[in-house]
Design an enzyme around this catalytic site. Structure first.
Site, PDB file in Angstrom:
ATOM      1  N   SER A   1       0.801  -1.223   0.000  1.00 48.65           N
ATOM      2  CA  SER A   1       0.000   0.000   0.000  1.00 48.65           C
ATOM      3  C   SER A   1       0.836   1.277   0.000  1.00 48.65           C
ATOM      4  O   SER A   1       0.330   2.350  -0.321  1.00 48.65           O
ATOM      5  CB  SER A   1      -0.949   0.017   1.200  1.00 48.65           C
ATOM      6  OG  SER A   1      -0.237   0.210   2.405  1.00 48.65           O
TER       7      SER A   1
ATOM      8  N   LYS B   1       0.874   4.492   6.885  1.00 49.39           N
ATOM      9  CA  LYS B   1       0.397   5.314   5.770  1.00 49.39           C
ATOM     10  C   LYS B   1       1.035   6.703   5.877  1.00 49.39           C
ATOM     11  O   LYS B   1       1.707   7.026   6.851  1.00 49.39           O
ATOM     12  CB  LYS B   1      -1.138   5.474   5.808  1.00 49.39           C
ATOM     13  CG  LYS B   1      -1.938   4.194   5.899  1.00 49.39           C
ATOM     14  CD  LYS B   1      -1.937   3.385   4.613  1.00 49.39           C
ATOM     15  CE  LYS B   1      -2.770   2.106   4.773  1.00 49.39           C
ATOM     16  NZ  LYS B   1      -2.691   1.246   3.577  1.00 49.39           N
TER      17      LYS B   1
END
Length: 258
Positions: free
Chosen positions: A48, A109
């Site tokens: 990701s 993230k």
């Protein structure tokens, strides 16, 4: 005399075992202290955050960057609320946090939105507080190690400056500007929360998916990713000792996370 010598040797042996146990306990306490206060290692299991982080990267996260919450400690004991010496992340930080709906899971993230920000994606372009974030095409990029090998588009995205810091540029990749996460409603980040997105924009479960990740409470922040200390590409099994040197991504060792 034999009995005295035997007793003395038994005491010495007992003392030796005791010293060994104490050494192990002290070493364990020091390791826990470092892990809680200074740095904690993490590994990257998914794609990701490609291209910034690759599957098989091992990195250190600084625990002091945002202060300390219950999640700074192993197993997150509920000893206190809020953060001690707390501070907000800067926009653009790559941060590890506990998933709000399941705090046993660690996610990593990039912090895109701060409290009060309005975040939206339109045709693949990130908008912050109504303004489109600048991105520049940087050619094709081949994604490997996270499902089928594919060629995607690489961009250099520049997040706007804040009172806490200057503009920050980082890479992102996209397959298309027309995917399910490329056109969203507007998210208004609540107080005490941040908004995070993966750099692999079309393959990231992040704050855009409100029923899975959503807004991240500041208390759930674990720390800021600082540098990669080891990286392997997965081409060698654990028992293939002869292939280990070829599986290491030597160029990524001791490289800063930006």
């Amino acid at each position: 005399m034999g009995q005295t010598l035997s007793t003395s040797m038994a005491k010495k042996k007992s003392g030796g075992w005791l010293e060994s146990i104490k050494t192990v306990v002290y070493a364990g306490l020091i390791a826990i202290g470092i892990r809680t206060i200074a740095f904690e290692p993490f590994n990257i299991p998914s794609g990701s955050m490609i291209p910034t982080l690759l599957v098989g990267d091992y990195l250190f996260v600084s625990k002091y960057s945002y202060g300390y919450s219950r999640y700074s400690m192993p197993f997150g004991p509920n000893l206190f609320q809020g953060r001690i010496f707390g501070s907000l992340p800067a926009r653009g930080d790559v941060a590890v946090f506990k998933l709000p709906r399941d705090t046993s899971q660690d996610y990593i993230k990039r912090i895109i939105g701060l409290p009060g920000d309005r975040i939206q994606v339109r045709a693949g372009v990130l908008h912050i507080n109504g303004a489109a974030v600048r991105r520049e095409a940087a050619g094709p990029y081949v994604v490997e190690g996270d499902g089928p090998r594919m060629t995607v588009r690489l961009y250099r995205e520049t997040l706007p400056a804040t009172a806490a810091g200057p503009e920050r540029t980082h890479p992102i990749v996209e397959q298309t500007d027309d995917g399910p996460l490329d056109n969203t409603g507007e998210y208004r980040v609540p107080e005490g929360h941040v908004f995070a997105m993966g750099d692999n924009r079309d393959n990231s479960l992040d704050s855009r998916v409100q029923n899975a990740v959503g807004f991240i409470p500041v208390d759930n922040l674990v720390g800021r990713a600082e540098f990669i200390f080891f990286s392997v590409d997965g081409s060698a099994a654990w028992w293939e000792v002869w292939a280990w040197p070829f599986a290491i991504r030597w160029s990524r060792l001791i490289s800063a996370v930006r």
